[in-house]
Design a protein around this motif. Structure first.
Motif, PDB file in Angstrom:
ATOM      1  N   ASN A   1     111.278  30.866   9.039  1.00 19.30           N
ATOM      2  CA  ASN A   1     110.218  31.287   8.135  1.00 19.30           C
ATOM      3  C   ASN A   1     109.036  30.333   8.210  1.00 19.30           C
ATOM      4  OD1 ASN A   1     111.611  33.486   7.249  1.00 19.30           O
ATOM      5  ND2 ASN A   1     112.434  32.483   5.432  1.00 19.30           N
ATOM      6  N   GLY A   2     109.329  29.094   8.507  1.00 20.52           N
ATOM      7  CA  GLY A   2     108.257  28.117   8.650  1.00 20.52           C
ATOM      8  C   GLY A   2     107.761  27.670   7.296  1.00 20.52           C
ATOM      9  N   PRO A   3     106.799  26.792   7.336  1.00 23.73           N
ATOM     10  CA  PRO A   3     106.257  26.307   6.074  1.00 23.73           C
ATOM     11  C   PRO A   3     105.459  27.404   5.380  1.00 23.73           C
ATOM     12  CG  PRO A   3     105.061  25.371   7.900  1.00 23.73           C
ATOM     13  CD  PRO A   3     106.172  26.169   8.480  1.00 23.73           C
ATOM     14  N   ARG A   4     105.360  27.273   4.097  1.00 23.09           N
ATOM     15  CA  ARG A   4     104.633  28.274   3.323  1.00 23.09           C
ATOM     16  C   ARG A   4     103.148  27.998   3.431  1.00 23.09           C
ATOM     17  NH1 ARG A   4     106.955  29.143  -2.587  1.00 23.09           N
ATOM     18  NH2 ARG A   4     104.938  30.102  -2.829  1.00 23.09           N
ATOM     19  N   HIS A   5     102.423  28.994   3.859  1.00 24.41           N
ATOM     20  CA  HIS A   5     100.972  28.902   3.938  1.00 24.41           C
ATOM     21  C   HIS A   5     100.327  29.934   3.023  1.00 24.41           C
ATOM     22  CE1 HIS A   5     101.123  26.085   7.241  1.00 24.41           C
ATOM     23  NE2 HIS A   5     101.988  26.894   7.863  1.00 24.41           N
ATOM     24  N   ASP A   6     101.108  30.453   2.064  1.00 25.45           N
ATOM     25  CA  ASP A   6     100.590  31.502   1.193  1.00 25.45           C
ATOM     26  C   ASP A   6      99.619  30.897   0.206  1.00 25.45           C
ATOM     27  OD1 ASP A   6     102.243  33.301   2.407  1.00 25.45           O
ATOM     28  OD2 ASP A   6     103.880  32.991   0.988  1.00 25.45           O
ATOM     29  N   ALA A   7      98.550  31.609   0.022  1.00 26.97           N
ATOM     30  CA  ALA A   7      97.582  31.184  -0.975  1.00 26.97           C
ATOM     31  C   ALA A   7      98.021  31.749  -2.318  1.00 26.97           C
ATOM     32  CB  ALA A   7      96.199  31.690  -0.617  1.00 26.97           C
ATOM     33  N   VAL A   8      97.818  31.006  -3.347  1.00 24.28           N
ATOM     34  CA  VAL A   8      98.158  31.465  -4.680  1.00 24.28           C
ATOM     35  C   VAL A   8      96.947  32.181  -5.249  1.00 24.28           C
ATOM     36  CG1 VAL A   8      98.847  30.751  -6.980  1.00 24.28           C
ATOM     37  CG2 VAL A   8      99.761  29.571  -4.981  1.00 24.28           C
ATOM     38  N   ILE A   9      97.183  33.413  -5.719  1.00 24.30           N
ATOM     39  CA  ILE A   9      96.102  34.207  -6.305  1.00 24.30           C
ATOM     40  C   ILE A   9      96.372  34.295  -7.795  1.00 24.30           C
ATOM     41  CG2 ILE A   9      94.974  36.447  -6.366  1.00 24.30           C
ATOM     42  CD1 ILE A   9      95.804  36.860  -3.492  1.00 24.30           C
ATOM     43  N   LEU A  10      95.382  33.948  -8.555  1.00 22.59           N
ATOM     44  CA  LEU A  10      95.502  34.048  -9.999  1.00 22.59           C
ATOM     45  C   LEU A  10      95.338  35.511 -10.415  1.00 22.59           C
ATOM     46  CD1 LEU A  10      93.338  30.973 -11.006  1.00 22.59           C
ATOM     47  CD2 LEU A  10      95.827  31.136 -10.979  1.00 22.59           C
ATOM     48  N   PRO A  11      95.981  35.931 -11.524  1.00 23.05           N
ATOM     49  CA  PRO A  11      95.850  37.335 -11.954  1.00 23.05           C
ATOM     50  C   PRO A  11      94.410  37.732 -12.214  1.00 23.05           C
ATOM     51  CG  PRO A  11      97.632  36.260 -13.129  1.00 23.05           C
ATOM     52  CD  PRO A  11      96.938  35.191 -12.327  1.00 23.05           C
ATOM     53  N   ALA A  12      93.567  36.785 -12.601  1.00 17.39           N
ATOM     54  CA  ALA A  12      92.167  37.131 -12.849  1.00 17.39           C
ATOM     55  C   ALA A  12      91.433  37.427 -11.560  1.00 17.39           C
ATOM     56  CB  ALA A  12      91.484  36.002 -13.609  1.00 17.39           C
TER      57      ALA A  12
ATOM     58  N   PRO B   1      90.514  45.258  -8.644  1.00 13.10           N
ATOM     59  CA  PRO B   1      90.969  46.383  -9.449  1.00 13.10           C
ATOM     60  C   PRO B   1      91.956  47.246  -8.675  1.00 13.10           C
ATOM     61  CG  PRO B   1      88.563  46.335  -9.287  1.00 13.10           C
ATOM     62  CD  PRO B   1      89.096  45.248  -8.425  1.00 13.10           C
ATOM     63  N   GLY B   2      92.981  47.700  -9.363  1.00 14.60           N
ATOM     64  CA  GLY B   2      93.975  48.571  -8.750  1.00 14.60           C
ATOM     65  C   GLY B   2      95.075  47.813  -8.031  1.00 14.60           C
ATOM     66  N   VAL B   3      95.063  46.479  -8.021  1.00 11.82           N
ATOM     67  CA  VAL B   3      96.091  45.682  -7.337  1.00 11.82           C
ATOM     68  C   VAL B   3      96.885  44.942  -8.401  1.00 11.82           C
ATOM     69  CG1 VAL B   3      96.504  43.790  -5.732  1.00 11.82           C
ATOM     70  CG2 VAL B   3      94.683  45.429  -5.270  1.00 11.82           C
ATOM     71  N   GLN B   4      98.212  44.958  -8.243  1.00 13.11           N
ATOM     72  CA  GLN B   4      99.090  44.260  -9.174  1.00 13.11           C
ATOM     73  C   GLN B   4     100.175  43.537  -8.392  1.00 13.11           C
ATOM     74  OE1 GLN B   4     100.744  47.116 -11.835  1.00 13.11           O
ATOM     75  NE2 GLN B   4      98.964  47.105 -13.201  1.00 13.11           N
ATOM     76  N   VAL B   5     100.772  42.516  -9.010  1.00 13.26           N
ATOM     77  CA  VAL B   5     101.923  41.848  -8.424  1.00 13.26           C
ATOM     78  C   VAL B   5     103.143  42.649  -8.816  1.00 13.26           C
ATOM     79  CG1 VAL B   5     103.313  39.740  -8.396  1.00 13.26           C
ATOM     80  CG2 VAL B   5     100.828  39.590  -8.586  1.00 13.26           C
ATOM     81  N   VAL B   6     103.913  43.097  -7.810  1.00 13.10           N
ATOM     82  CA  VAL B   6     105.104  43.905  -8.064  1.00 13.10           C
ATOM     83  C   VAL B   6     106.304  43.219  -7.445  1.00 13.10           C
ATOM     84  CG1 VAL B   6     103.854  46.098  -8.217  1.00 13.10           C
ATOM     85  CG2 VAL B   6     104.716  45.329  -6.012  1.00 13.10           C
ATOM     86  N   THR B   7     107.477  43.499  -8.012  1.00  7.00           N
ATOM     87  CA  THR B   7     108.719  42.954  -7.458  1.00  7.00           C
ATOM     88  C   THR B   7     109.442  44.089  -6.755  1.00  7.00           C
ATOM     89  OG1 THR B   7     108.848  41.406  -9.297  1.00  7.00           O
ATOM     90  CG2 THR B   7     110.847  41.744  -8.023  1.00  7.00           C
ATOM     91  N   LEU B   8     109.732  43.889  -5.481  1.00  3.09           N
ATOM     92  CA  LEU B   8     110.425  44.906  -4.695  1.00  3.09           C
ATOM     93  C   LEU B   8     111.920  44.860  -4.990  1.00  3.09           C
ATOM     94  CD1 LEU B   8     108.519  44.431  -1.319  1.00  3.09           C
ATOM     95  CD2 LEU B   8     108.148  46.194  -3.039  1.00  3.09           C
ATOM     96  N   PRO B   9     112.681  45.924  -4.623  1.00  4.41           N
ATOM     97  CA  PRO B   9     114.119  45.933  -4.910  1.00  4.41           C
ATOM     98  C   PRO B   9     114.864  44.747  -4.311  1.00  4.41           C
ATOM     99  CG  PRO B   9     113.413  48.141  -4.282  1.00  4.41           C
ATOM    100  CD  PRO B   9     112.235  47.228  -4.090  1.00  4.41           C
ATOM    101  N   GLY B  10     114.406  44.159  -3.230  1.00  5.16           N
ATOM    102  CA  GLY B  10     115.074  43.010  -2.611  1.00  5.16           C
ATOM    103  C   GLY B  10     114.761  41.710  -3.333  1.00  5.16           C
ATOM    104  N   GLY B  11     113.914  41.715  -4.357  1.00  4.74           N
ATOM    105  CA  GLY B  11     113.570  40.525  -5.099  1.00  4.74           C
ATOM    106  C   GLY B  11     112.288  39.871  -4.629  1.00  4.74           C
TER     107      GLY B  11
END
Length: 157
Positions: free
Chosen positions: A19-30, A34-44
């Motif tokens: 998987n390597g190191p995490r390079h994900d940027a953190v996005i604040l809810p603000a 519009p129209g985008v939400q953080v969702v949890t998929l069935p796999g977690g």
């Protein structure tokens, strides 16, 4: 309508080999578009996803119209008319024995009148036939002179 392209990244909460190191940027809810939400998929796995936007009604509901006067009057009179009909029906049910007796009396009266129109001439005819010799009445009148006094006699035979 022009849509702005957004890059959606998946947060990998389970780093492991390959998987390597995490390079994900953190996005604040603000900061979410519009129209985008953080969702949890069935796999977690938590990810960003487009959701169906709720479309407002294109046509607002028309304002409520007042009830017409004739409809209101009719609605108010309906129980009164129904009650009157019910009262009339109850009254007729109580009066039914009297009405039946009156119809019997009217039929009896009609029969009496019909019998009377037939019976009276028959009775008169039989009463006249009882006297076989009809009475003979003779009248003799005598007068003297042009302005003299008249004298008469009546004879019954």
């Amino acid at each position: 309508m022009h849509e702005t392209p957004y890059e959606i990244t998946t947060l990998n909460s389970h780093p492991g080999p390959g998987n390597g190191p995490r390079h994900d940027a953190v996005i604040l809810p603000a900061d979410l578009p519009p129209g985008v939400q953080v969702v949890t998929l069935p796999g977690g796995i938590r990810t960003l996803a487009y959701t169906q936007p709720t479309t407002p009604n294109a046509h607002p509901a028309p304002p409520a119209r007042p009830i017409p006067t004739w409809a209101r009057t009719t609605a108010l009179l309906t129980p009164t008319i129904g009650g009157g009909i019910a009262a009339a029906g109850a009254g007729l049910s109580y009066a039914a024995p009297g009405l039946i007796a009156m119809t019997h009396a009217l039929w009896a009266t009609a029969a009496l009148i019909a019998a009377g129109t037939i019976a009276v001439p028959v009775i008169r005819g039989t009463a006249r036939r009882r006297t076989a010799n009809p009475a003979h009445i003779t009248q003799n009148i005598t007068a003297t002179g042009m302005f003299g006094r008249a004298n008469g006699t009546i004879n019954h035979h």
